[in-house]
Write an enzyme that holds these catalytic residues in place. Structure first.
Site, PDB file in Angstrom:
ATOM      1  CG  ASP A 199     -12.677  -5.657   2.643  1.00 44.30           C
ATOM      2  OD1 ASP A 199     -11.830  -4.707   2.627  1.00 44.30           O
ATOM      3  OD2 ASP A 199     -12.549  -6.617   3.377  1.00 44.30           O
ATOM      4  CG  LEU A 251      -6.309  -1.193  -5.751  1.00 47.02           C
ATOM      5  CD1 LEU A 251      -5.910   0.347  -6.254  1.00 47.02           C
ATOM      6  CD2 LEU A 251      -7.788  -1.724  -6.549  1.00 47.02           C
TER       7      LEU A 251
END
Lengths: 417, 321
Positions: free
Chosen positions: A297, A64
């Site tokens: 991913d 993130l």
């Protein structure tokens, strides 16, 4: 807060349900399906006509950037729970860091964030991190992210220590020395384009080591992002032998192979690399057989990191909003049912997390729900992606399957109805 | 996938690789080069084909030899040549490759001759020019990483055609460090496109890429077997840093097995020619008796190299995107 989701096609892979059933949510949990529970008076009615209603998706690997932005992208992709590696920023080897991440995510009230703690201090691969303390702080398992443990003795100790407490270890099987200089599958395309190769043995050597130590120590092992058919076969064999091992595959690897690099397309640079067509087929079969589950991913990158010669560009693609449509596309190509399609992104990952309350819709489960239009086409463009990362080899593609609404803990967090 | 080297009419607009080019274009380049070979022998060595054009030599990796040959070729076509040694300037200050290109475009470049340590860098530049709408600027790859060195490949083809007339009956062996060699890749693609029926790659497994056979070559580990009946032997340079370490135990052991000696050369056809892209390591990949012997055409390659580079630049300048 009581919500009823009406008229939808309810799919719950864990319980093999695919039926037109209403879903009743109360106090953040599933209260019932089909018939309304006694005395159920909804505060809100959501009409899911023409939509699939399924458990919120669980993504076992997402990096993130800016938390709020990426978690908004997650729920826009139907993802209600995601697992972060410990090397997104400063190594997650201190409880304060893990607590802060979990708290920040909870405050946002979007998708749940489950961090992986560092297996070793500073992820340096030498001294053990304070796993029990990190566990208390919210880390669900322990990992090295992309960082290696070079010392096999240290690796064994880490397995032993984690096994002592019943903690799971999540590792990306990639031998450091066999992969450190490379950036493409060591095959036909790398030979032709003059790209430094990473052989399949980089993966299989690491898997062999990890499986041996897992069998010896009894630790729960999860292998992150397999890339080869040979690796998948090794895991399937170990599972059949009773080793406590699970694995996941980046959804991109089910669709792409080394040839998609084309003329040095940096959006096709992945870690682990896209491998041969045969490997791609082996991974598809492994997921269909339940040996592996899927992850996005998700790796949002600035374009500057991709506008570079292939070997200098960063690996990875944006994935949160593509996980669902790419999973549906894979299932359609393999002629799998929707139930089978959704298992590797709902019930499968929930089982790996050991969470009975996630990834299904039986009474008592957390009211994490995804509503999507399975056949609605949409075009992948920079504007249509909420994630800050626009880096994807699917840019410009038209994909089917669009999330229409997402609920986390019984609260609507995304609504495009 | 569109080939970035060709325009919509199938004409050459960038020379990035010998791969993916039709035989007609390769032959056209060789034929054009033949017309320039005469010029380089003349008293006045210049033709005005690129008069008023600016050729920028962008060498992100040092190479005096290659840069010089491009400079001579451009000057003989009457172009203005600017040499930019970028290893020591802007990119060292953190400017990205494409920032550098934008700046040079603003200086009215007509052609970029690019040498870069990363495979694929000239593709990135060509794609960027397309995005910027700079249809007037051409890119010549002067060597990118391990990927391609197309003008070297073409001058090798010119040399072979000069001595062997045609390609259809030849057996060509490429010997040495193919893994790290952009010359080898460019040669292999050009040879197979031009119709050479048998291309052999000879070297130890540590110096051959995986799946090399998929490029249409026969792989040999034993040089004595590989050289039998060859018409052309192309020796590759072994870089110093590869000699003593993990890839090879020593230069001496390498020479023993893969160095070209008169005895080994005797296994090839009696009229076989010996080529080398230079600079040579005498006593490592090639014996001095062979390098200076009657079958070596290594200096011819250098001379033809100028004509081939003139041909490439003049053809590109005549084609627009």
């Amino acid at each position: 807060m009581k919500i009823v989701i009406k008229n939808g096609r309810l799919i719950d892979p864990k319980h093999q349900i695919d039926a037109r059933q209403d879903l009743f949510l109360a106090e953040g949990r599933v209260a019932g399906t089909g018939q309304a529970p006694v005395g159920f008076t909804p505060d809100q009615v959501i009409d899911a006509s023409g939509l699939v209603v399924c458990p919120g998706l669980i993504d076992l690997s997402a990096r993130l950037g800016r938390l709020e932005n990426e978690l908004e992208a997650a729920v826009a992709g139907g993802i209600t729970t995601l697992v972060c590696p410990p090397d997104m920023g400063p190594p997650l080897d201190e409880p304060e860091l893990a607590e802060r991440l979990v708290r920040q995510a909870a405050d946002l009230g979007l998708a749940r964030v489950l961090p992986l703690g560092a297996l070793t201090q500073k992820l340096e691969g030498e001294k053990l991190a304070e796993m029990a303390t990190l566990k208390k702080a919210g880390c669900i398992a322990f990992s090295q992210g992309k960082r290696p443990i070079l010392d096999t003795q240290a690796l064994l100790r880490a397995f032993e220590y984690a096994a002592t407490f019943g903690f799971a270890i999540w590792l990306q099987p990639q031998d450091y020395y066999l992969s450190r200089d490379g950036f493409a599958h060591d095959g036909e395309v790398a030979a032709r384009l003059g790209l430094t190769g990473i052989p399949v043995s980089a993966e299989t050597v690491a898997i062999a080591t990890y499986l041996t130590l897992a069998a010896d120590t009894g630790v729960r092992l999860h292998l992150r992002r397999l890339s080869s058919a040979a690796g998948m076969a090794m895991v399937a064999r170990a599972q059949a032998d009773g080793v406590a091992v699970t694995c996941d595959v980046d959804i991109h690897h089910l669709h792409l192979c080394e040839h998609d690099i084309g003329f040095f397309d940096t959006n096709a640079r992945f870690d682990p690399p896209l491998r041969s067509q045969r490997d791609r087929e082996g991974l598809c079969a492994g997921v269909a057989a339940g040996t592996a589950v899927l992850c996005s991913d998700h790796t949002p990158l600035d374009q500057d990191h991709k506008l570079m010669p292939f070997g200098e560009a960063r690996p990875g693609a944006t994935g949160l909003e593509l996980l669902l449509p790419l999973t549906l596309k894979w299932a359609q190509a393999g002629k799998l049912s929707l139930t089978a399609a959704l298992a590797p992104i709902t019930s499968g990952p929930a089982a790996i997390l050991g969470r009975d309350d996630l990834g299904h819709l039986a009474p008592g489960a957390r009211a994490d729900v995804c509503l999507f239009a399975p056949e609605e086409p949409w075009q992948v463009t920079a504007a249509s992606l909420k994630s800050a990362g626009k880096n994807t080899p699917f840019l410009g593609y038209e994909l089917a399957g669009r999330t229409k609404a997402t609920l986390v803990g019984g609260r609507p967090v995304f609504n495009a109805l | 996938m569109l080939n970035p080297q060709l325009n919509e009419n199938g004409e050459l607009i960038h020379l990035l690789s010998t791969e993916g080019l039709p035989r007609s274009i390769l032959t056209h380049i060789l034929d054009t080069a033949a017309t320039f070979v005469g010029i380089t022998d003349r008293e006045v060595k210049k033709v005005p084909l690129l008069r008023g054009k600016s050729v920028f030599n962008l060498f992100f990796e040092n190479s005096t030899r290659t840069r010089t040959t491009f400079e001579i070729a451009a000057k003989r076509l009457s172009a203005d040549v600017l040499n930019l040694d970028i290893t020591r300037s802007s990119t060292a200050k953190g400017e990205t490759l494409l920032d550098t290109i934008d700046n040079l475009c603003a200086m009215h470049a007509d052609m970029f001759v690019v040498r870069h340590a990363s495979s694929g860098a000239p593709y990135l530049i060509a794609e960027h020019l397309k995005k910027r709408g700079r249809k007037d600027i051409h890119v010549v790859n002067a060597g990118d990483g391990r990927h391609a060195h197309p003008t070297q490949g073409l001058l090798d083809m010119y040399t072979i055609r000069h001595f062997k007339q045609n390609f259809e009956n030849l057996t060509v062996a490429i010997v040495g460090d193919i893994l790290h060699s952009r010359v080898a890749r460019s040669d292999i693609h050009a040879l197979t496109t031009l119709g050479v029926p048998e291309v052999r790659a000879i070297g130890p497994q540590t110096l051959l890429p995986a799946d090399l056979a998929r490029m249409g070559v026969q792989v040999y580990h034993d040089m004595n077997d590989g050289l039998k009946g060859c018409d052309v032997v192309i020796m590759l340079r072994l870089q110093n840093e590869r000699m003593n370490g993990a890839l090879l135990p020593s230069a001496g052991e390498y020479f023993k097995h893969y160095g070209l000696t008169p005895e080994k050369l005797a296994l090839a056809k009696p009229d076989a020619i010996v080529m080398h892209p230079g600079p040579m390591n005498r006593g490592v990949e090639i014996d001095s008796d062979v390098a200076d012997g009657p079958q070596a055409v290594i200096l011819n390659q250098v001379t033809f190299g100028i004509a081939v580079r003139m041909a490439v630049m003049s053809i590109l300048a005549g084609n627009s995107q």
